[in-house]
Design a protein around this motif. Sequence first.
Motif: not given
Length: 423
Positions: A356-358, A364-368
């Motif tokens: 997981c990448h903090f 906001r573009r990251y949705t996983d």
Amino acid sequence: MCRRENYEPSFTEDFKEAVSDPYFVDKTFFIKELIDNDFFDPPILITRPRGFGKTLTLSMVKTFFEKTEEDTSVYFKDLAIWSCGEKYTSEQGKYPVVYVDLTDLSFETYEEMRERFAEKMSAEFLRHTELAKNGTMDEFWGKRYREVVEKKSEFPEESVELLTRLLYGCDKVRPLILVDGFEVPLLAGLKHGYYEKAFIFFECMYSSSMKGNNFIEAGLIMGEFYTVLADDISGFNNVLPDTLVSRDYADGFGFTEEEVRGILKRHCAEDKYDEVRNWYGGYFMETRDEKFVELFNPDSVIRYLKNGCRAEPYRDEFYTSEALDRLLSFGNDYDRETLARFLNGESESCCLDESCHFGRLGDRRYTDYFQFLFMSGYLTRVKKIYRGYHNECYDVKIPNREIREIIAKQTKAHGYEATDLQK
């Protein structure tokens, strides 16, 4: 005749005290697995959800391996590890240990975090009284030693590597490095706007102490997320991760069904197994032979027994999910609809990897978000669908009623009811 009594658990995370606790469960076979899995090369990073006994396990490892004036074998002679043979017992009390506790490094500013880290390392240096007695330390190393002890070091992030060097100089035995809560200061940095500074600080710490450090015998790191990969922190590119999608140490954390039934029997609550499973079980880990073992949250099980077998979300006392907050604040309609299906008891297919990448969580573009929810124990696997090159796809769902109620409560705090998420 069996009588239920109110045994007061200590909730201690010190193994020496825990062994006499009425709620103690023997997990010393984990030490055997460490040695069998060649614990001494490379360093290992183990991630599990909160409440699954990581700090207590690390204390157990420290007590077992650390060379001290006290005879610490007495804490193990009645436990499983002591019947495993000389290969394992000969490792007891053999090594110096550097213990780095990051679990409370959650501060609003980088400066506060850095200052607290320096205080902790000063205490760790002083804990090793053999250093003060060592007559072989020359003027240069003696000056660096005093700077750390007096909290005047210009680069406290290098103090872990320095301590390994000094301990090796005492008796030519390479120490172990144990790190607890490694993601805590990074999460605080993300939340309070100093993530990049924290990242650079700990990159230096791990790179100097874990990568190419000829003065250490082994390293063991514990945390909730495997958050950073080799292309992020260079000190981690030689670390072997063991996460919720790994197969080693599957039952080394959390209570198994057998252990839960045993602890319920000891407390005259055998008839409560189904309720305990419904509320606090349902976490599944895959073993090396690709079978699933069900696990229970130990902290919640013990709190349930302490409170007279009253079922409620005990994990809620100290835990909220940053990922869930982000999903509810920034997620799209599909994310919220998926969350609603989880709350309704349904499962969804999800591809999982070990990291997981903090930094992405703050984007906001990251949705996983569901990858983070899985790693923090809000979701669990129920069936493997297929194995890919970089990840594996499973049906996942909310593990139990405790987590379902916590998610529902956090969802409501954002102004949503479960039915609203489906709109």
